[in-house]
Scaffold this active site. Structure first.
Site, mmCIF file in Angstrom:
data_model
loop_
_atom_site.group_PDB
_atom_site.id
_atom_site.type_symbol
_atom_site.label_atom_id
_atom_site.label_comp_id
_atom_site.label_asym_id
_atom_site.label_seq_id
_atom_site.Cartn_x
_atom_site.Cartn_y
_atom_site.Cartn_z
ATOM 1 N N ASP A 26 0.868 -1.176 0.000
ATOM 2 C CA ASP A 26 0.000 0.000 0.000
ATOM 3 C C ASP A 26 0.908 1.229 0.000
ATOM 4 O OD1 ASP A 26 -1.613 2.158 0.596
ATOM 5 O OD2 ASP A 26 -2.816 1.075 2.079
ATOM 6 N N ALA A 50 -2.208 4.446 -8.284
ATOM 7 C CA ALA A 50 -2.814 5.781 -8.286
ATOM 8 C C ALA A 50 -4.279 5.722 -7.901
ATOM 9 C CB ALA A 50 -2.691 6.418 -9.670
ATOM 10 N N TYR A 51 -4.756 6.851 -7.419
ATOM 11 C CA TYR A 51 -6.198 7.088 -7.262
ATOM 12 C C TYR A 51 -6.609 7.720 -8.581
ATOM 13 C CZ TYR A 51 -10.563 8.787 -5.188
ATOM 14 O OH TYR A 51 -11.882 9.028 -4.904
ATOM 15 N N ASP A 92 -2.051 14.520 -18.274
ATOM 16 C CA ASP A 92 -2.353 15.773 -18.978
ATOM 17 C C ASP A 92 -3.310 16.650 -18.172
ATOM 18 O OD1 ASP A 92 -4.189 13.652 -19.378
ATOM 19 O OD2 ASP A 92 -5.106 14.673 -21.080
ATOM 20 N N TYR A 115 -8.208 15.740 -8.847
ATOM 21 C CA TYR A 115 -7.337 14.683 -9.367
ATOM 22 C C TYR A 115 -6.060 15.292 -9.971
ATOM 23 C CZ TYR A 115 -5.576 11.181 -12.677
ATOM 24 O OH TYR A 115 -4.765 10.330 -13.391
ATOM 25 N N LYS A 119 -2.142 14.831 -8.698
ATOM 26 C CA LYS A 119 -1.068 14.282 -9.547
ATOM 27 C C LYS A 119 0.084 15.289 -9.647
ATOM 28 C CE LYS A 119 -1.032 10.866 -11.412
ATOM 29 N NZ LYS A 119 -0.586 9.524 -10.949
HETATM 30 N N1 LIG Z 1 -6.241 6.200 -17.023
HETATM 31 C C1 LIG Z 1 -5.896 7.325 -17.633
HETATM 32 O O1 LIG Z 1 -6.580 7.800 -18.549
HETATM 33 C C2 LIG Z 1 -4.630 8.044 -17.255
HETATM 34 C C3 LIG Z 1 -4.225 9.163 -18.000
HETATM 35 C C4 LIG Z 1 -3.020 9.794 -17.672
HETATM 36 C C5 LIG Z 1 -2.259 9.323 -16.617
HETATM 37 N N2 LIG Z 1 -2.695 8.263 -15.899
HETATM 38 C C6 LIG Z 1 -1.841 7.793 -14.805
HETATM 39 O O2 LIG Z 1 -1.273 6.565 -15.221
HETATM 40 C C7 LIG Z 1 -1.078 5.715 -14.094
HETATM 41 C C8 LIG Z 1 -1.709 4.369 -14.344
HETATM 42 O O3 LIG Z 1 -3.093 4.564 -14.570
HETATM 43 P P1 LIG Z 1 -4.085 3.338 -14.820
HETATM 44 O O4 LIG Z 1 -5.205 3.884 -15.646
HETATM 45 O O5 LIG Z 1 -3.314 2.148 -15.243
HETATM 46 O O6 LIG Z 1 -4.640 3.143 -13.339
HETATM 47 P P2 LIG Z 1 -5.562 1.999 -12.727
HETATM 48 O O7 LIG Z 1 -5.897 0.974 -13.733
HETATM 49 O O8 LIG Z 1 -6.654 2.695 -11.987
HETATM 50 O O9 LIG Z 1 -4.568 1.334 -11.687
HETATM 51 C C9 LIG Z 1 -4.203 1.965 -10.513
HETATM 52 C C10 LIG Z 1 -3.747 0.899 -9.577
HETATM 53 O O10 LIG Z 1 -3.313 1.520 -8.366
HETATM 54 C C11 LIG Z 1 -3.737 0.695 -7.319
HETATM 55 N N3 LIG Z 1 -3.798 1.448 -6.073
HETATM 56 C C12 LIG Z 1 -4.710 2.366 -5.675
HETATM 57 N N4 LIG Z 1 -4.420 2.812 -4.444
HETATM 58 C C13 LIG Z 1 -3.286 2.175 -4.063
HETATM 59 C C14 LIG Z 1 -2.495 2.199 -2.896
HETATM 60 N N5 LIG Z 1 -2.809 2.981 -1.864
HETATM 61 N N6 LIG Z 1 -1.396 1.401 -2.839
HETATM 62 C C15 LIG Z 1 -1.084 0.603 -3.866
HETATM 63 N N7 LIG Z 1 -1.795 0.510 -4.987
HETATM 64 C C16 LIG Z 1 -2.895 1.295 -5.094
HETATM 65 C C17 LIG Z 1 -5.099 0.189 -7.745
HETATM 66 O O11 LIG Z 1 -5.433 -0.969 -7.019
HETATM 67 P P3 LIG Z 1 -6.961 -1.176 -6.535
HETATM 68 O O12 LIG Z 1 -7.792 -1.105 -7.767
HETATM 69 O O13 LIG Z 1 -6.901 -2.519 -5.896
HETATM 70 O O14 LIG Z 1 -7.220 -0.069 -5.582
HETATM 71 C C18 LIG Z 1 -4.828 -0.119 -9.217
HETATM 72 O O15 LIG Z 1 -4.306 -1.421 -9.366
HETATM 73 C C19 LIG Z 1 -1.654 6.477 -12.904
HETATM 74 O O16 LIG Z 1 -0.609 7.162 -12.261
HETATM 75 C C20 LIG Z 1 -2.602 7.483 -13.533
HETATM 76 O O17 LIG Z 1 -2.749 8.632 -12.717
HETATM 77 C C21 LIG Z 1 -3.842 7.603 -16.191
#
Ligand SMILES: NC(=O)c1ccc[n+]([C@@H]2O[C@H](COP(=O)([O-])OP(=O)(O)OC[C@H]3O[C@@H](n4cnc5c(N)ncnc54)[C@H](OP(=O)(O)O)[C@@H]3O)[C@@H](O)[C@H]2O)c1
Length: 267
Positions: A26, A50-51, A92, A115, A119
């Protein structure tokens, strides 16, 4: 979603990879992060935790800060203690969307949402806690290991004759497998600092939906709406396509190629 593709890309590049799930590590708990990093003894730590609930972060900004900022500090500091580099994935949504042209690394961030603010705080925490840091902003991710816009559209398109999608937000939809390859290449360099890494090209969510149905052969009409009409809790930037100011930057394929590769992979 990104984490799974990253593990695969790193293994393909012959890295020895230790992947941890939320239950095992965590990021808000420094002791748990220290244990994970000590056990793995890595050269590099990639923080994909990430959240990511953009509207949820508007209702509960502290929860987003705990994971995206405090968690980022814990991961970066634990890596620094082991002399390992750290990569923080950012977004972004740190920009307000008012620029006329691609956002590059030297552009001033000004997040509109909780959010985005969390970030941006995570970027700062990472940079302060570990001098060997890569901060990589990407955008509009879709990948086979998570719920994403393409799946939402395909689900809706299979059930409905028409969908309504916003047309006044423009960005670069990025396939996580492509981003993962780029991140693995980056951690093989010593190009520490801030990087933008998103798919080439840009489109609105409306254009993206049209392309999804077109390529997947789904007969569903796409109607356009506006962000105001949709009334989501969190404000989003109108325009957030990312470019880079670096000549030797790692460039990802166009978003249309990402969509083709995604559809081929999901079958
Ligand atoms: N998705 C987008 O469109 C987007 C765009 C730009 C940047 N990003 C960034 O790219 C990265 C990856 O995004 P993604 O879309 O792959 O995210 P995701 O699918 O939501 O995955 C996030 C992961 O983080 C875990 N997590 C949450 N709280 C945690 C904690 N306290 N300790 C450890 N793990 C935790 C979640 O586990 P649980 O589900 O079990 O909580 C999940 O496995 C993130 O940094 C996000 O901000 C995302």
């Amino acid at each position: 979603m990104l984490g799974r593709d990253l593990v695969r890309a790193a293994e393909l590049a012959n890295h020895e990879v230790t992947a941890t799930a939320h239950l095992e590590c965590d990021v808000t708990d420094r002791a748990s992060v220290d244990r994970a990093v000590l056990d793995a003894r890595p050269d590099a730590v990639v923080n994909c935790a990430a959240y990511t609930d953009v509207d949820g972060a508007e209702r509960d900004p502290e929860a987003a800060m705990r994971v995206n900022a405090d968690g980022a500090r814990n991961v970066a500091a634990a890596a620094a203690d082991q002399d390992a580099s750290v990569l923080y994935v950012s977004t972004d949504y740190v920009f307000d969307g008012h620029k006329d042209g691609l956002y590059v690394e030297s552009d001033e961030p000004n997040p509109l949402s909780g959010y985005g603010a969390s970030k941006l705080a995570g970027e700062v925490e990472t940079a302060v806690a570990n001098p060997q840091h890569y901060i990589v902003r990407s955008s509009w991710l879709f990948g086979t290991a998570g719920r994403n816009f393409v799946e939402t559209m395909l689900d809706l398109g299979g059930r409905e004759s028409q969908v309504v999608v916003v047309r006044d937000q423009v960005g670069s939809p990025t396939y996580t497998a492509h981003l993962a390859e780029g991140l693995v290449r980056l951690i093989g360099t010593e190009a520490f600092g801030l990087h933008h890494m998103a798919a080439g090209g840009q489109c609105s969510w409306y254009d993206f939906a049209v392309a999804i149905f077109d390529r997947a052969g789904v007969d569903c009409r796409v109607l356009s709406t506006t962000t105001d009409e949709l009334g989501r809790p969190a404000p989003r930037p109108e325009y957030s396509a990312l470019g880079t100011q670096y000549d030797d930057a790692i460039h990802l394929p166009d978003w249309t190629d990402g969509l083709d590769d995604y559809l081929a992979e999901r079958g």
